[in-house]
Design a protein around this motif. Sequence first.
Motif, PDB file in Angstrom:
ATOM      1  N   MET A 162       0.919  -1.193  -0.099  1.00  0.00           N
ATOM      2  CA  MET A 162      -0.151   0.054   0.076  1.00  0.00           C
ATOM      3  C   MET A 162       0.856   1.264   0.115  1.00  0.00           C
ATOM      4  SD  MET A 162      -2.982  -1.423  -0.068  1.00  0.00           S
ATOM      5  CE  MET A 162      -3.074  -3.066  -0.264  1.00  0.00           C
ATOM      6  N   VAL A 209      -3.668  -8.686  -1.210  1.00  0.00           N
ATOM      7  CA  VAL A 209      -4.390  -7.382  -1.267  1.00  0.00           C
ATOM      8  C   VAL A 209      -5.661  -7.203  -0.682  1.00  0.00           C
ATOM      9  CG1 VAL A 209      -2.695  -5.993  -2.865  1.00  0.00           C
ATOM     10  CG2 VAL A 209      -4.891  -7.273  -3.608  1.00  0.00           C
ATOM     11  N   SER A 210      -6.415  -8.761  -0.722  1.00  0.00           N
ATOM     12  CA  SER A 210      -7.748  -8.722  -0.367  1.00  0.00           C
ATOM     13  C   SER A 210      -7.865  -8.778   1.198  1.00  0.00           C
ATOM     14  CB  SER A 210      -8.340  -9.806  -1.082  1.00  0.00           C
ATOM     15  OG  SER A 210      -8.319  -9.511  -2.458  1.00  0.00           O
ATOM     16  N   ASN A 218      -4.196  -2.558   4.286  1.00  0.00           N
ATOM     17  CA  ASN A 218      -5.168  -1.819   3.405  1.00  0.00           C
ATOM     18  C   ASN A 218      -5.468  -0.336   3.987  1.00  0.00           C
ATOM     19  OD1 ASN A 218      -5.060  -3.664   1.351  1.00  0.00           O
ATOM     20  ND2 ASN A 218      -7.045  -4.460   1.766  1.00  0.00           N
ATOM     21  N   THR A 226     -10.281   5.450   0.345  1.00  0.00           N
ATOM     22  CA  THR A 226     -10.807   4.956  -1.239  1.00  0.00           C
ATOM     23  C   THR A 226     -12.435   4.167  -1.284  1.00  0.00           C
ATOM     24  OG1 THR A 226      -9.787   2.761  -1.106  1.00  0.00           O
ATOM     25  CG2 THR A 226      -8.384   4.466  -1.895  1.00  0.00           C
ATOM     26  N   THR A 272     -13.194  -5.843  -0.967  1.00  0.00           N
ATOM     27  CA  THR A 272     -11.958  -6.490  -0.811  1.00  0.00           C
ATOM     28  C   THR A 272     -10.697  -5.525  -0.462  1.00  0.00           C
ATOM     29  OG1 THR A 272     -11.548  -6.632  -3.103  1.00  0.00           O
ATOM     30  CG2 THR A 272     -12.543  -8.636  -2.146  1.00  0.00           C
ATOM     31  N   ALA A 273     -10.753  -4.234  -0.757  1.00  0.00           N
ATOM     32  CA  ALA A 273      -9.926  -3.213  -0.675  1.00  0.00           C
ATOM     33  C   ALA A 273      -9.974  -2.675   0.870  1.00  0.00           C
ATOM     34  CB  ALA A 273      -9.833  -2.278  -1.461  1.00  0.00           C
ATOM     35  N   ASP A 312     -11.614   1.608   6.161  1.00  0.00           N
ATOM     36  CA  ASP A 312     -10.854   1.996   4.827  1.00  0.00           C
ATOM     37  C   ASP A 312      -9.618   2.895   5.215  1.00  0.00           C
ATOM     38  OD1 ASP A 312     -10.707   3.188   2.320  1.00  0.00           O
ATOM     39  OD2 ASP A 312     -12.156   4.571   2.561  1.00  0.00           O
TER      40      ASP A 312
END
Length: 587
Positions: A1, A41-42, A47, A53, A62-63, A192
């Motif tokens: 990231m 990345v999931s 993240n 985002t 998944t982000a 997030d």
Amino acid sequence: MGCCSSLSNCSLHSVAMTKTVSQFAEEVVHFSSQYGTDGNVSYVVPNLAGPSTIYPNYEDVTAACVFRTYGSWWQQAPSAPCPIGRFHKKTFLGQDFVDLLYAEKVYPTEVRIYETYHPGAVVQIFACELYMNQNGQMVNHDVRWQLLWSGEPQLSSDARIFSPPLKKVKFAANLIRLVFHHLHLNYYTELDAVELVGTVSEHDDGTDLDAVYASHLQALSISPQDGTDVEVLSAGITTDNGYFDLLPGELIQLIFGDLELPDLCRVAATCKLFKKHCYDQLLFLELDLQPRWHMVNVRTLEGLKGRCEHLQKLSLSWCGDWEAITPEPFSRFISDCGANLLCLRLAACVFLTAKNINVIASTCQQLQELDLSSVRILDSDAFDPLATLTNLTRLNLYRTRISEQVTIKIIRNSPKLEYINLDAVQTIQNYDNVAAELAKCRNLLSVNLWRARTLTLTGLSILAKGCKDMLEIDLGWCVWLRSDGSNYHIENFVQSCKKLRKLYLTALRSVSDSDLYAIAANLPDLEQLDILGTLAVGPMSVQRVLESCPKLRLFDLSFCNGVPEDAVRVWRETYPNVSIKRSFVSS
């Protein structure tokens, strides 16, 4: 990231000559668990780094950052560990944590947490002051944590920016720890981003209560024979004990036995009688320091050492970050106090070395439970001495870097093994070989193989033949558990293991209606079933499970596209004792 650049993600303005900085996290430096896989990345905790985002959308994405568990389901499973000892802090809500590093040190005025799915897990926010020497190494005595906010979980049914009022901090910080509690959550919480807002210039503040409590914790480090005890504890230990000396000693011990550790430390400074009772080693048979992770350091271990010669259970989980605990003092503590240890929990401890593991293995020969979950700093060879611990019944190696060969060696030398967690261990090349060794553990009740990517139906069949009394198994995301041309399927597995109370088949695409019919016919004691993402099941087989498993309490049908929403609504009304899960993404 990617990290946030100071130009794009930091907004500066001057208010009354005070510069205010707003910045998103540059890096996730440490955390306790995650739903996803390291390096992916999931649904991974990294993240959280970078700007928002996902917000303001409320959906399963998944982000996002997602932790390993939610709700009370893991605590209700057979593998749930028992709380430790008389100092177990019942008000400690921490189940997960994440440490976030920011580019610029500030005096925090706001921490903005972008929660985008099932908000309400944050219960504590800490700031840390770090200093490095000229060689870029952390200086132990300069590590200081301060609690910025603590409170009960605050639920919401919408995406939000959670920004509770913060206590004034006594130092500029660029490291923030969030502590999470999710027993009350209906499903996985997702985050997030985390934005830190603060001023660059120092401002007046109140008393740092955490520092005061930490000093009390260190007060117990003075032994009764140490001539400096009066100087350190306080200049005024007195013989005036308020007539407590008229009470039987057993009654005083009973009263002090209900005190938590910091209170016991403070009472020790009251008078000589209290000090004598506070140092009784029977008060230190079980010691849970995890709730005080931010106060525990090398001096804590040195101070407790003289009281823990009969120590049986110890938790240092989460403790010792940033060289607050270093390897040598820990080894000395284990050497002096570990001979009688039955339980040792070191989850997410970054100070551990191969030498520490060797000391544990050579000293703690009676050890029955060992938790090294999320200890990522050790390579596989470091775990090898654990094969000498022949009394192990519980072993947690979640997210470690242990190899297949060392894992098999430990299992082979642990004939009493009942519970093992190998979730997300990516360094095991062939899980079928591990399953074959586990099949020889006739007492095995629980095995967690979440994301055991190389486990096949061949290995599962061997495990089932040897461990028919299993109560719990997690096969979630074992992507090689698919039809391999043989006649063995999940339905054959449940026909062998009919005592299962928890069965997780998360994201196993080959699970079919016939497997669910077999579950319904063979698992009358089933309490938890997760078939998230299984695309080949329909409403009839789901209905059969609900009808035939009277003890069922959790049934995750998220992303089961063959199961219509109308049917889920009817089942929720018909079977109110079953928590039927149904996650979603926005269309």
